[in-house]
Design a protein around this motif. Structure first.
Motif, PDB file in Angstrom:
ATOM      1  N   LEU A   1       0.835  -1.208   0.000  1.00 28.99           N
ATOM      2  CA  LEU A   1       0.000   0.000   0.000  1.00 28.99           C
ATOM      3  C   LEU A   1       0.865   1.252   0.000  1.00 28.99           C
ATOM      4  CD1 LEU A   1      -2.823   1.235   0.159  1.00 28.99           C
ATOM      5  CD2 LEU A   1      -2.686   1.058   2.650  1.00 28.99           C
ATOM      6  N   ALA A   2       1.916   1.250   0.790  1.00 29.26           N
ATOM      7  CA  ALA A   2       2.774   2.433   0.888  1.00 29.26           C
ATOM      8  C   ALA A   2       3.449   2.746  -0.443  1.00 29.26           C
ATOM      9  CB  ALA A   2       3.825   2.230   1.975  1.00 29.26           C
ATOM     10  N   THR A   3       3.960   1.727  -1.120  1.00 28.96           N
ATOM     11  CA  THR A   3       4.625   1.971  -2.399  1.00 28.96           C
ATOM     12  C   THR A   3       3.623   2.431  -3.458  1.00 28.96           C
ATOM     13  OG1 THR A   3       4.447  -0.410  -2.862  1.00 28.96           O
ATOM     14  CG2 THR A   3       6.560   0.396  -2.027  1.00 28.96           C
ATOM     15  N   ALA A   4       2.434   1.854  -3.444  1.00 33.47           N
ATOM     16  CA  ALA A   4       1.409   2.261  -4.414  1.00 33.47           C
ATOM     17  C   ALA A   4       0.991   3.713  -4.182  1.00 33.47           C
ATOM     18  CB  ALA A   4       0.204   1.336  -4.324  1.00 33.47           C
ATOM     19  N   VAL A   5       0.802   4.080  -2.929  1.00 33.34           N
ATOM     20  CA  VAL A   5       0.414   5.463  -2.603  1.00 33.34           C
ATOM     21  C   VAL A   5       1.529   6.431  -2.976  1.00 33.34           C
ATOM     22  CG1 VAL A   5      -0.070   7.051  -0.702  1.00 33.34           C
ATOM     23  CG2 VAL A   5      -1.216   4.835  -0.789  1.00 33.34           C
ATOM     24  N   ALA A   6       2.762   6.062  -2.665  1.00 33.26           N
ATOM     25  CA  ALA A   6       3.895   6.943  -2.971  1.00 33.26           C
ATOM     26  C   ALA A   6       4.011   7.198  -4.469  1.00 33.26           C
ATOM     27  CB  ALA A   6       5.188   6.337  -2.432  1.00 33.26           C
ATOM     28  N   VAL A   7       3.886   6.146  -5.270  1.00 33.28           N
ATOM     29  CA  VAL A   7       3.975   6.299  -6.723  1.00 33.28           C
ATOM     30  C   VAL A   7       2.806   7.132  -7.250  1.00 33.28           C
ATOM     31  CG1 VAL A   7       3.841   5.057  -8.914  1.00 33.28           C
ATOM     32  CG2 VAL A   7       5.321   4.210  -7.093  1.00 33.28           C
ATOM     33  N   THR A   8       1.621   6.908  -6.714  1.00 34.33           N
ATOM     34  CA  THR A   8       0.434   7.657  -7.156  1.00 34.33           C
ATOM     35  C   THR A   8       0.586   9.144  -6.850  1.00 34.33           C
ATOM     36  OG1 THR A   8      -0.959   5.723  -6.750  1.00 34.33           O
ATOM     37  CG2 THR A   8      -2.069   7.838  -6.979  1.00 34.33           C
ATOM     38  N   LEU A   9       1.032   9.471  -5.639  1.00 37.96           N
ATOM     39  CA  LEU A   9       1.208  10.876  -5.259  1.00 37.96           C
ATOM     40  C   LEU A   9       2.276  11.545  -6.113  1.00 37.96           C
ATOM     41  CD1 LEU A   9       1.011  10.604  -1.351  1.00 37.96           C
ATOM     42  CD2 LEU A   9      -0.718  11.528  -2.910  1.00 37.96           C
ATOM     43  N   TRP A  10       3.385  10.837  -6.344  1.00 40.95           N
ATOM     44  CA  TRP A  10       4.443  11.401  -7.184  1.00 40.95           C
ATOM     45  C   TRP A  10       3.924  11.641  -8.597  1.00 40.95           C
ATOM     46  CZ3 TRP A  10       6.689   9.935 -11.744  1.00 40.95           C
ATOM     47  CH2 TRP A  10       7.816  10.674 -12.140  1.00 40.95           C
ATOM     48  N   ALA A  11       3.207  10.661  -9.148  1.00 45.34           N
ATOM     49  CA  ALA A  11       2.690  10.794 -10.511  1.00 45.34           C
ATOM     50  C   ALA A  11       1.690  11.943 -10.608  1.00 45.34           C
ATOM     51  CB  ALA A  11       2.033   9.486 -10.949  1.00 45.34           C
ATOM     52  N   ALA A  12       0.806  12.050  -9.625  1.00 48.60           N
ATOM     53  CA  ALA A  12      -0.187  13.128  -9.633  1.00 48.60           C
ATOM     54  C   ALA A  12       0.497  14.495  -9.628  1.00 48.60           C
ATOM     55  CB  ALA A  12      -1.114  12.996  -8.429  1.00 48.60           C
TER      56      ALA A  12
END
Length: 256
Positions: A208-219
């Motif tokens: 979950l942490a890696t998915a959230v981190a990538v999503t926030l960076w991409a956004a």
């Protein structure tokens, strides 16, 4: 209940090549509301990938089983998200300003950035799954069952939080370009996050942490470069967060 089922089949028909019942009506408005079931479509795709991997692994080495299961899921989705990743790599890699980036993304031809990006993405996912196969068939199957819904939730979150930046009505993602209501986002979040219970606690937190981190960076990156998102950006985030989930699980293994 029938309307919700119709929305699910609408999402399934749009995001995959899988057949849907002929009685399901289609309209841009229905597709607009079907985004709530995008992560549920991930259950189907992840299930297809997991089942095909386990079947192939009975008679083939893990590496070949992984590659063939990836081919099956790509066939099931029509490479829908992989195409978005490649287009995003081309546009964001080769474009200097917003207009040029959008123009490159719209081009159906794949360029050098897209070719390199897609090749590396497929290799990285295959390598990660092969490493997960070291933990047994179940480890790969569970990773697929978790990564596909969660990565599609990541894409859905961009629909809810960012502005759609294409103005042409012919864009494939245009009917989806509407912020989800609280209830719709809750449905999507439930379907996207529920499979995390299949993982060990530390694995689930890491995924979950890696998915959230990538999503926030991409956004943040999409807003800086484009002011929002396009359909290709959604596909790119799905691919990137799917890989991030695999990497998160592998990272967690070092602490278990």
């Amino acid at each position: 209940m029938r309307y919700q089922l119709e929305l699910f089949f609408t999402a399934l028909g749009f995001f995959t090549r899988l057949p849907v019942p002929a009685w399901v009506p289609w309209s841009p408005e229905r597709l607009n509301h079907a985004a709530r079931y995008f992560p549920l479509v991930g259950w189907i795709v992840g299930g297809i990938g997991a089942a095909s991997y386990v079947a192939f692994a009975q008679i083939l080495p893990p590496t070949l089983a992984v590659l063939l299961s990836m081919a099956v899921t790509i066939r099931a989705t029509g490479a829908f998200h992989e195409d978005g990743w490649a287009d995003a790599c081309d546009g964001l890699g080769g474009g200097w300003d917003k207009l040029q980036v959008l123009m490159i993304m719209k081009d159906s031809r794949i360029g050098s950035y897209g070719t390199v990006g897609l090749t590396l993405m497929l290799l990285a996912k295959a390598a990660a799954l092969v490493e997960l196969a070291g933990g047994g068939h179940r480890a790969v199957a569970v990773a697929l069952l978790v990564a596909h819904p969660l990565s599609r939730l990541a894409s859905t979150s961009l629909i809810h939080t960012l502005e759609y930046v294409r103005e042409d009505e012919s864009a494939k993602a245009k009917p989806l370009a509407r912020r989800l209501s609280v209830s719709e986002l809750s449905i999507a979040s439930g379907f996207g996050a529920l499979p995390l219970v299949l993982l060990a606690p530390l694995e689930a937190v890491a995924a979950l942490a890696t998915a959230v981190a990538v999503t926030l960076w991409a956004a943040r990156y999409f807003v800086r470069r484009l002011g929002g998102y396009t359909g290709d950006c959604l596909g790119a985030v799905q691919q990137a967060t799917e890989l991030a989930v695999y990497l998160g699980i592998l990272a967690a293994w070092n602490f278990i």
